[in-house]
Each structure stands twice: as C-alpha cells, then as structure tokens.
Design a protein around this motif. Sequence first.
Motif, PDB file in Angstrom:
ATOM      1  N   VAL A  73      45.781 -96.357  60.401  1.00  0.00           N
ATOM      2  CA  VAL A  73      45.199 -96.086  61.710  1.00  0.00           C
ATOM      3  C   VAL A  73      46.186 -95.286  62.545  1.00  0.00           C
ATOM      4  N   THR A  76      46.334 -91.759  61.430  1.00  0.00           N
ATOM      5  CA  THR A  76      45.139 -91.048  61.883  1.00  0.00           C
ATOM      6  C   THR A  76      45.286 -90.654  63.347  1.00  0.00           C
ATOM      7  N   ALA A  77      45.769 -91.586  64.155  1.00  0.00           N
ATOM      8  CA  ALA A  77      45.931 -91.305  65.587  1.00  0.00           C
ATOM      9  C   ALA A  77      46.931 -90.171  65.808  1.00  0.00           C
ATOM     10  N   CYS A 212      38.621 -88.107  61.886  1.00  0.00           N
ATOM     11  CA  CYS A 212      39.343 -89.375  61.808  1.00  0.00           C
ATOM     12  C   CYS A 212      38.925 -90.160  60.570  1.00  0.00           C
TER      13      CYS A 212
END
Lengths: 285, 370
Positions: A73, A76-77, A212
């Motif tokens: 995550v 991805t951010a 994303c």
Amino acid sequence: MRAETRIGFILLLTPLVLWLGLLIVIPHIDMALISLRERISFGVYEPSLAQYEKALTEPLYLRTFGRTAVMSVLATAITLLVAFPVAYYIAKMAKGRLQQVLFLLCLIPFYVSELVRTFGWMILLRETGLISSLMQWVGLADQPVEMLYNDAAMMVGLVYTSMLFMVVPLVTTLESLDDSVIEAGYDLGGNGWSVLREIIIPHAMPGVVSGCIVVFMLSLGNYLTPTMLGGKDSLWFTEMIYNQFIVRSNWELGAAFGFMLLVLSSAIVWGMLRLTGRTLQETMG
Amino acid sequence: MTPDLAPDLAPDLECVDLVKRFGDTTAVDNVSFTVPPGSFFSILGPSGCGKTTIMRMIAGFLEPTSGDIRIKGGSVLDVAPNKRPVNMVFQHLALFPMMTIAENIGYGLRRRGLPKDQITRKVGEALERIGLPGIGGRKVDELSGGQKQRVAIARCMVLEPDVLLLDEPLGALDLKLREHMKVELKALQAAFDTTFVYITHDQSEALVMSDQIAVMNHGRFEQVGTGQDLYYRPDTPFVAGFIGDSNRWTGRVERTEGEAIEMRTDSGLVMRASGAGLKAGDRAEIFVRPESIRLASSAEALSVFDNRLQGTVTSILFNGAASRILVEDGVGETLEVTLPQSGEFAALKRGDAVHIGWGSVQGTCFGRIA
C-alpha cells in the motif's frame, strides 16, 4: 448468417476461455484442493484445515503477511505521489514532440528485463557502488556505506518498477480534461491547490484508481525486487510462498499462502474501490 | 447585483493601446476601446483575427506585450486571473463535469469562503433567475445545450463580476436554439445589469444583441459602432464586406460631386454611388447589398433609381424569407438580388428577363489602394 456469427463468436471467445480455464481456473482449483489437505505419511493425504491454521497462528507468517500488505500500500501511495506530477506535466504542460519524448522516456526502462534493472539499482546502492564511492570522494562518508538490503532500498525498487503503470492511466485521464475547465477553475476564483483538489483530482480519479490497483497488485506479487534489494530480511510474502513450494517442498502450506494472498489483494482492491466510491465497472470501462 | 448608487464616470472596461505579439506575429495591434457600464459590447471578426487573444488578456490568461487594461478605472495588469473582477463564459462552457449544477454555480462562492447557508441561498436565487429552479442536484450531462448555457452564465453571475466575458458561447448550439439564445442572452444581460463583452464571428449574433460592436480584422479594430452604423455606414471595405452580403464592382472614378460619385467599372458599366474622400481617376470599389436592389418587370417602375440594369435570372436561391435570385447583367456579371416575398415575383423562373435598380445612396464607394 446467424450460424456464421455464432461460429465467429465461438472462435473469438476460444483463446480467452482457454487462457482463463487452463491458466487461471484449473490451477486455482487444484491449488485450493492442495491447500485443504494434510500429509499424514508418504503419499497419504487427508482433508483438513491444518495449513490455514498453521499460517494464521505462526507469528512469523502473520507478520510477513501484514508487512507485505502495508508495504505494498505504501509503495502504491508513493508511486502515485511521484507519478502524478510527471503525468500532469506530460499530459497538460508538455506540447507536441516533447510530450512524445517524455512518454517514451517513461517507457525506456521497460526495454530491459526487470532483473537487469534491479541489478542497476544494486550497482548504484551497494557498499562498493557508485553512490557510496561518490560520498567517500566528496567527503560525506569516511567509509563505504551500505545502502542495499533495507526497506528503503526495497521501496525505491518497487516504486521504480511500478512508475509506468501509474503514469499511463494518469496521462490518459488527464489528457481528456479540457484545458478550459482548468482555466474556468482559476477564472472563478480558485487557486492552484483548490483547482487541483476540486477539479483535476476528481477528474483523474478513474486513472488514479486503476493505476493504484495495477501497481498494488504488481507490488504485492513482486518477487524479484524485494528479494534482491531487500535481501534476506525483506520478509516478503511471495518469498514465503516460493520457499514452501521450492525449498521445503511443502506444497500444502504454499498453496494456503497463495490463497491468503489472493484473498488479501481482493480485499484491498475492494476496499480501495469502496473508499473512492467507484465500481469496478466504472474503473475498468 | 448592487446597482451603483453613486455612478462614477469610469467605464467598466477600458483597453488602452493593447498590443500582443507571439514571436513575429502581432495578434493584437494597438487596440483601444472603452465599454460603458451595463452595456453589451461585441467584438466581431473572422477566426484568427485576434479577438480571442483580447478576451484572454482581459481574463488574465495572457499578458499583453504592451498597453493597459483597466476595470472600473483601475489597471488589472498585475492582478492574477483568479483575483480579477471579471468572469468568463468559455466557448465550450467548461462546466465542471465532476460536480452537480448547484456545486458548479456555488464553486466561485466556495472559493470566496462564504458560509454554506449563504451559498445555498445564492445558488437557489441564481437558478431561479435563469428560469431553472430545482435542477441543482442534477449532473451536467443531464442538461440540454441551452440549459448548460444558462448554467454557465449563472456560474459567473453569482460572483457579481464587473465585466462578463463571453467567448462564442453559442457556437456549439444548433441553429434554432442559437436564435432563441440570442434573445435570451440579451434578456439575461438586462436582468443582471452587468457589462457583457461578447466575442463572435457570427454577425447576426453581434447585430441582434449588442449595443456596440467592434469589427476586428488582422489584430486591429476596423470600426466601432452600433449595428446600424456598421450596416448602413461602414467605414472600411472590410466592414462593408463582412457585415451582410454585398455585390461588388471595382473600377475608376470618373466624376465626383461632394459625396456623390460616378464610377466606370472594369466591365464598362457606369454606376453612381456615394463615398467620401475620392477624386476623379481614383481606383475604387462599390458595395451594394442584395436587399437594397429593387426588382421590377419593366424599366419604368425603376425610373426613380439612378442605377438601372437589365438582366436574366440564372438561378433562384430559395431560402424562405431570405430568398435571393442571381441575375446576370448585360456584360456577364452575376448579381445577387433579394427576392421580395410579396407574391409579385412568385412565378419568376430561370431565364426570365428582369429589370433591377438601386439608388446611389445605397451604393457605398471606397477608394482602393491601386
């Protein structure tokens, strides 16, 4: 005529059905069956939930599982944060030839294999690597600096590998935003920040979500980058699956791990869609 | 909509010696004009004449190379677009597709930090005013072309700008709706009592709506005046040719008497027209509008006109009220003549012989630089 269209339809559908059936459905059914059994003795198996019980009670497995999710995550951010300005520049500010050249530059790293690209990072970051030598030469360090085999190096590698898959959908959606809509945002009193927040980002949302999802899946399932840049302690879940299948020959536990990863990625993608209020149909269509 | 209780004399918008160059090309060449408060001012010109450049400079998206832009007397050159008391209705309206109608109209008010209840009230009032109450919750793409148009205007008008700029907003509409919106825009302008600056390449839009029209060509203003001025008293050949249609002849001036001119055309006809500043021997051009030419079946009926021709009908261009015929005269030139719809010429057909005539005052003559 109708018979012909039906044959055409079947012919067109066949590769997809074969691909899905042979490569996705059948192996997964087999994996599911393997994960739901326990080895009693040589060649003797019994249906049981022992593999899942083991996976969910052993702290090392659970920690790795959680860590992989969080790191993916995070990757991805970070990819989104890095890729958005790049995509905005390519889509809205660069004109004509420059736009094409920049787009090509994003693509060029993918001309070499992932393995070679990752070695590139190792050459830069290792103890005897370029950056370490440069720092000693400038005088910033008095001994070789090891920058490999930590979470930061792994993150750099993951973001780098994923960039293109975020930039492409973002450029596509941003290009479809009419310049005059942005100008109208300023004309009616908006500043850069509010135009970004109220107009550009909402418009780019389909691109953001699909980018994303792709980047998250790629990071979660990445094996090479965490292993090479993160080293022995990278604790990536795919490594665990690899170890069970290849090193330990424990297919049962490996299959159970595989299913946990599938459930995890599905859950997080679903959560992402819920969070942004979109349906999968909107995002993909 | 606070009416100026103490009207100051400064015009709402004033451009002084405005110049914009892009590299070697001069898009706007020394343009000056003033727009009095509450008026509808149009800039009319062919595409590429620089009218959009002027508008973008007023809105603040382009910086003039030189010159000044003043709004209510104060220069706005150093004011960013989002701080200028000017709002713009874009060519394709540029409504925010990601927002509802109410959010679109309220956008500018939110930027000003107004409290929520005030925004809701003002948005409601604006929707009321454009005759679309209760559509606030809808999405942009659920509206028709005309409704979007009105929403785009309302989105600007809630901010009570000193000047509203409109960049060919009717271009995307179909003909019927465009005709309707012309009347409606004029009515909205009167209702909001705000200065409108409207740019268009469509002369009929400009003529119907405007108090003042500037005709622009190659970065310069050719003429500024009311619709009547431009139509009846064009200053330059460009204006005469651009506003309405014209039959043209070029030739050499033979005689002048004050404003009255006698010219021999290159095809050998002698014509009388009016024009200033010409003398015998000058090359000149005469413009005569199709609608000022009188059609008759006999020469006697035209005895009051000092230009008379005889010819045959080569084509009938039927277009309802705007029907015309093409007449070939004795020397082989083709003229366009408006076909009266009084029934007199209902039986007219190709090949018929007709007489045509017009007064010298109807012909406008301009000198030509040889």
